[in-house]
Motif scaffolding. Structure first.
Motif, mmCIF file in Angstrom:
data_model
loop_
_atom_site.group_PDB
_atom_site.id
_atom_site.type_symbol
_atom_site.label_atom_id
_atom_site.label_comp_id
_atom_site.label_asym_id
_atom_site.label_seq_id
_atom_site.Cartn_x
_atom_site.Cartn_y
_atom_site.Cartn_z
ATOM 1 N N GLN A 260 113.020 -25.387 28.925
ATOM 2 C CA GLN A 260 112.761 -24.909 30.279
ATOM 3 C C GLN A 260 113.154 -23.444 30.420
ATOM 4 O O GLN A 260 112.440 -22.656 31.042
ATOM 5 C CB GLN A 260 113.522 -25.761 31.294
ATOM 6 N N LEU A 261 114.282 -23.061 29.850
ATOM 7 C CA LEU A 261 114.682 -21.655 29.910
ATOM 8 C C LEU A 261 113.619 -20.774 29.257
ATOM 9 O O LEU A 261 113.379 -19.642 29.695
ATOM 10 C CB LEU A 261 116.026 -21.447 29.202
ATOM 11 N N GLY A 262 113.006 -21.261 28.182
ATOM 12 C CA GLY A 262 111.962 -20.514 27.502
ATOM 13 C C GLY A 262 110.597 -20.629 28.143
ATOM 14 O O GLY A 262 109.650 -19.971 27.707
ATOM 15 N N ASP A 263 110.473 -21.475 29.170
ATOM 16 C CA ASP A 263 109.219 -21.668 29.898
ATOM 17 C C ASP A 263 108.082 -22.066 28.963
ATOM 18 O O ASP A 263 106.937 -21.634 29.129
ATOM 19 C CB ASP A 263 108.861 -20.398 30.677
ATOM 20 N N CYS A 264 108.385 -22.903 27.990
ATOM 21 C CA CYS A 264 107.385 -23.310 26.996
ATOM 22 C C CYS A 264 106.212 -24.047 27.633
ATOM 23 O O CYS A 264 105.062 -23.918 27.189
ATOM 24 C CB CYS A 264 108.025 -24.193 25.938
ATOM 25 N N ALA A 265 106.480 -24.829 28.664
ATOM 26 C CA ALA A 265 105.420 -25.628 29.284
ATOM 27 C C ALA A 265 104.352 -24.763 29.922
ATOM 28 O O ALA A 265 103.174 -25.143 29.963
ATOM 29 C CB ALA A 265 106.025 -26.571 30.327
ATOM 30 N N ALA A 266 104.719 -23.603 30.433
ATOM 31 C CA ALA A 266 103.767 -22.772 31.165
ATOM 32 C C ALA A 266 102.580 -22.373 30.305
ATOM 33 O O ALA A 266 101.441 -22.327 30.778
ATOM 34 C CB ALA A 266 104.464 -21.521 31.697
ATOM 35 N N CYS A 267 102.820 -22.098 29.037
ATOM 36 C CA CYS A 267 101.727 -21.686 28.153
ATOM 37 C C CYS A 267 101.117 -22.845 27.380
ATOM 38 O O CYS A 267 99.937 -22.806 27.051
ATOM 39 C CB CYS A 267 102.217 -20.633 27.154
ATOM 40 N N HIS A 268 101.902 -23.855 27.082
ATOM 41 C CA HIS A 268 101.427 -24.891 26.167
ATOM 42 C C HIS A 268 100.995 -26.179 26.858
ATOM 43 O O HIS A 268 100.749 -27.183 26.195
ATOM 44 C CB HIS A 268 102.493 -25.185 25.113
ATOM 45 N N THR A 269 100.904 -26.169 28.187
ATOM 46 C CA THR A 269 100.402 -27.327 28.922
ATOM 47 C C THR A 269 99.251 -26.884 29.813
ATOM 48 O O THR A 269 99.423 -26.022 30.666
ATOM 49 C CB THR A 269 101.500 -27.973 29.782
ATOM 50 N N ALA A 270 98.078 -27.460 29.605
ATOM 51 C CA ALA A 270 96.914 -27.117 30.411
ATOM 52 C C ALA A 270 96.978 -27.834 31.758
ATOM 53 O O ALA A 270 97.635 -28.875 31.886
ATOM 54 C CB ALA A 270 95.641 -27.519 29.673
ATOM 55 N N PRO A 271 96.327 -27.298 32.790
ATOM 56 C CA PRO A 271 96.268 -28.009 34.069
ATOM 57 C C PRO A 271 95.721 -29.417 33.877
ATOM 58 O O PRO A 271 94.688 -29.618 33.238
ATOM 59 C CB PRO A 271 95.293 -27.151 34.890
#
Length: 434
Positions: free
Chosen positions: A48-59
């Motif tokens: 979460q600190l690295g915000d990995c989900a923002a780039c690697h999870t599509a809508p």
């Protein structure tokens, strides 16, 4: 030559596959043995600190399965699958493979990653945190069999071998080391901002080869603001007008946890950062990040005098809007949310008087958010009640230029006017494919 380097730099920034697709018979090294759940949970927090989900999870996609489309000047690319699926994800990665990809930008099969995957920042992540992240991605993420989609970037911009030389020139290897003379909170904040938070990836200007101009506070350009993908990522130094100079420690901590405070509200990519990352930070880590950012000296301002609020001239314009085209647009479309006094109704509705994004020299963010609005801030599962709507279909380029020029001059903001050509350019680039 300079034009060629800029083209190469643009290619380098493209977020092409983070990890190579594993062969069909790939083993899953992490699948053997029982997982340490405490380590997995710690890894989840670090992700979460690295915000990995923002780039690697599509809508509407499955977590970390990739597929998120990204438009670039060279063509559309799709972010990759980093679930522990052995065929299409990173299930075949050992911890050493994972660490090398994360911190050095080299995939398991030896090909170089593009530095839009912010490995120049992740190079500072220490061994313990790499171990926890690996545990999370191998044991805390559900494997998803979803093949990575190829980009349509053409040769020669899709070549990877030049990245070896880029890394030699710009990658600083080695985990973050505490700075002597700084306390625990400052060093923790520096580690998070420079490392997993990779704040410099957006907020630091880029050089001709698209390298960050500075990777820490020793470089004067660090976090001084930068244009990226149609948005101007804000100045995070102590600059008084466009930076954080007028923000208190409490203001900054509130913004990181909620995306809004008495000075500004998040928009653009920062909305995703708040939603997926900073609101989940522990109070201790939020305080550490604030301590570090508030220590940065002022850099990169407009050179204007320190902002002071003065409503009088703007009040006169709004009293007689027929005499000012920008005031007419403001009265019709903006005033009910942002107020005659420019204070808005913070933190629900952003102020415009003294807002650092309004005072910034580059007006790209104001143009973009006026054209396209912004996504919902979702704090503790509750969407914000008053997201900024887009006016691309309602106002033409000249009207948007006029109202933003009015806002940038109003309440003693004293920022440069906006031209209709600037609006037209961003309209074209941001509306393409919609």
């Amino acid at each position: 030559m300079k034009k060629m380097l800029k083209g190469l730099g643009a290619a380098l920034c493209v977020a092409l596959p983070f990890i190579a697709q594993a062969p069909a018979d790939a083993a899953t090294p992490a699948a053997t043995g029982s997982a340490d759940q405490t380590l997995v949970q710690r890894g989840a927090y670090l992700a979460q600190l690295g915000d990995c989900a923002a780039c690697h999870t599509a809508p509407k996609g499955k977590p970390f399965a990739g597929g998120l489309p990204m438009n670039t000047p060279m063509g559309r690319i799709y972010v990759t699958n980093i679930t522990p699926d052995a065929r299409t994800g990173i299930g075949g990665y050992t911890e050493a493979d994972f660490a090398r990809a994360l911190r050095e930008g080299v995939a398991k099969d030896g090909h170089n990653l593009y530095p839009a995957m912010p490995y120049p920042s992740y190079a500072k992540v220490d061994d313990d945190d790499v171990k926890a992240l690996y545990a999370f991605f191998m044991h805390g993420v559900a494997p998803v069999q979803q093949a990575n989609r190829e980009s349509d970037i053409k040769w020669p911009l899709n070549m990877r071998w030049p990245l070896m030389f880029w890394n030699m020139a710009f990658l600083e290897k080695g985990a973050y080391r505490d700075k002597p003379g700084k306390d625990v909170a400052w060093n923790r904040g520096a580690y998070l901002v420079q490392g997993l938070g990779h704040c410099g990836s957006c907020h630091t200007p880029r050089g001709v080869a698209f390298q960050e101009s500075a990777l820490d506070e020793s470089g004067s350009a660090f976090l001084s603001g930068a244009l990226l993908d149609g948005w101007f990522a804000s100045n995070l130094t102590g600059e008084h007008n466009a930076g954080l100079g007028r923000w208190s420690d409490e203001d900054l901590r509130t913004f990181l946890k909620t995306g809004a405070n008495r000075h500004a509200s998040a928009f653009g990519a920062m909305t995703s950062v708040i939603n997926n990352s900073t609101q989940a930070m522990s109070d201790q880590d939020v305080a550490a990040v604030s301590t570090y950012l508030k220590s940065l000296p002022p850099v990169g301002g407009t050179g204007a005098a320190a902002y002071t609020y003065d409503p009088q001239a703007t009040k006169v314009s709004l009293d007689r809007p027929a005499n000012d085209a920008g005031a007419r647009v403001y009265t019709a479309y903006c005033m009910h949310c942002h107020g005659v006094d420019g204070h808005g109704f913070a933190p629900m509705l952003a102020p415009l008087a003294g807002n650092p994004n309004v005072l910034a020299k580059d007006a790209s963010s104001l143009i973009n958010v006026t054209l396209n609005g912004t996504g919902d801030l979702v704090i503790d599962g509750v969407p914000s009640p008053f997201p900024m709507p887009g006016f691309a279909a309602v106002l033409d380029d000249q009207q948007i230029a006029e109202v933003l020029s009015f806002v940038r001059a109003g309440w003693n903001n004293g920022a440069p006017a906006v031209g209709a050509a600037e609006v037209a350019k961003l309209r074209q680039s941001t509306q393409a494919g919609r």
